[in-house]
Scaffold this active site. Structure first.
Site, PDB file in Angstrom:
ATOM      1  N   ASP A  68      19.235  -2.817 -10.816  1.00 42.69           N
ATOM      2  CA  ASP A  68      17.613  -3.847  -9.763  1.00 42.69           C
ATOM      3  C   ASP A  68      17.702  -4.106  -8.296  1.00 42.69           C
ATOM      4  OD1 ASP A  68      15.960  -6.559  -9.323  1.00 42.69           O
ATOM      5  OD2 ASP A  68      17.150  -7.412 -10.931  1.00 42.69           O
ATOM      6  N   VAL A  69      16.181  -3.829  -7.600  1.00 39.67           N
ATOM      7  CA  VAL A  69      16.277  -3.443  -6.684  1.00 39.67           C
ATOM      8  C   VAL A  69      16.054  -4.658  -5.301  1.00 39.67           C
ATOM      9  CG1 VAL A  69      14.873  -1.423  -7.447  1.00 39.67           C
ATOM     10  CG2 VAL A  69      13.317  -3.552  -6.933  1.00 39.67           C
ATOM     11  N   ASN A  95       8.961   2.506  -4.517  1.00 31.93           N
ATOM     12  CA  ASN A  95       8.239   2.691  -5.193  1.00 31.93           C
ATOM     13  C   ASN A  95       8.304   1.065  -6.171  1.00 31.93           C
ATOM     14  OD1 ASN A  95       6.067   3.792  -7.111  1.00 31.93           O
ATOM     15  ND2 ASN A  95       7.755   3.325  -8.101  1.00 31.93           N
ATOM     16  N   TYR A 174       0.530 -11.088  -4.214  1.00 27.55           N
ATOM     17  CA  TYR A 174       0.370  -9.015  -4.336  1.00 27.55           C
ATOM     18  C   TYR A 174      -0.170  -8.920  -2.388  1.00 27.55           C
ATOM     19  CZ  TYR A 174       0.789  -4.201  -6.313  1.00 27.55           C
ATOM     20  OH  TYR A 174       0.736  -3.473  -6.669  1.00 27.55           O
TER      21      TYR A 174
END
Length: 272
Positions: A68-69, A95, A174
């Site tokens: 999990d980033v 990414n 976002y």
């Protein structure tokens, strides 16, 4: 330098976060297809295994780690595993990202109460920022630790056309997250250039991926993005491979601190 040498990544060690599907998978494919040793990070074990198996079946040197980033300790461990396996880290694609849900307008231009800023869930905001911005910071930080001693490296972050063009049908968190990625890339490029590390961003427009649960499969949403694109279509993920290889290879040896837009001309759409 020959054309083959300009785009040579053979023997380089690469990491791609969010690499099991979509744009991340395309990055992993083009690197492996051209001889790089690739490790994909993703949270989806099944999809990761499938992607690794398919790319390996075509001769690519590739493996995967479930990570999990947003988990900094897990990311540090995963980077360490790559360095131990291949002795170095040359290319990192930051990414991984998630969608922010619907915006305050529908594709038809009607108000969407659930997307209004005064109705946004704070936990959702925090999750989008943590995944789309903070994790990129941590990925760059970890990459720099391994690249500085070797005096070279390529770091490429996936930003978005949303970093420069506000969009009312996309969830509000976002835009600032992706704009933050763009500025972070510039800041890191300023700092890391003296160590031979190039830092750049790719800003995709609408690509056919699983983000937002395959939102672009919804006819109204898809048509909106197709209409805004100068080319009047959604891109296939294979169309990002050339740009990714350019930024990962010697061909981009004098390119750093920049963001390259690949959006079918969507950013040329005049404001409503």
């Amino acid at each position: 330098m020959s054309l083959q040498e300009m785009f040579k990544v053979a023997g380089a060690t690469a990491i791609v976060t969010g690499g099991a599907s979509g744009i991340g998978r395309a990055y992993g494919e083009v690197l492996a297809e051209n001889g790089a040793r690739v490790c994909l990070f993703d949270t989806n074990q099944g999809m990761l295994d499938e992607t690794v198996a398919e790319i390996a079946s075509r001769g690519g040197e590739i493996w995967g780690q479930v990570v999990d980033v947003t988990d900094r300790a897990a990311m540090a461990k995963a980077f360490d595993q790559v360095a131990k396996k291949h002795d170095r880290i040359d290319i990192v694609f930051a990414n991984a990202g998630i969608d922010a849900g619907p915006g305050f307008l529908t594709p038809e231009g009607k108000r969407n109460p659930e997307g209004a800023i005064d109705a946004l869930d704070d936990d959702h905001w925090d999750k989008v920022i943590a995944t789309n911005l903070t994790s990129v910071y941590n990925t760059i930080k970890l990459a720099a630790r391994y690249m500085k001693p070797q005096g070279s490296g390529r770091i490429i972050a996936t930003s978005s056309i949303a970093s420069i063009y506000n969009e009312p049908i996309v969830g509000t968190p976002y835009m600032p997250a992706k704009a933050g990625v763009t500025h972070l890339v510039r800041q890191a490029a300023m700092e890391l250039g003296r160590f031979g590390i190039l830092v750049n961003a790719i800003a995709p427009g609408p690509f056919a991926t699983n983000i937002a649960g395959g939102r672009l499969k919804i006819p109204a949403d898809r048509k909106a993005f197709e209409d805004w694109s100068v080319l009047h279509r959604i891109a296939d993920t294979s169309e990002i491979k050339g740009l990714a290889l350019f930024l990962a290879s010697p061909a981009s040896s004098y390119v750093t601190g920049t963001q390259m837009i690949i959006d079918g001309g969507l950013h040329l759409r005049p404001a409503d």
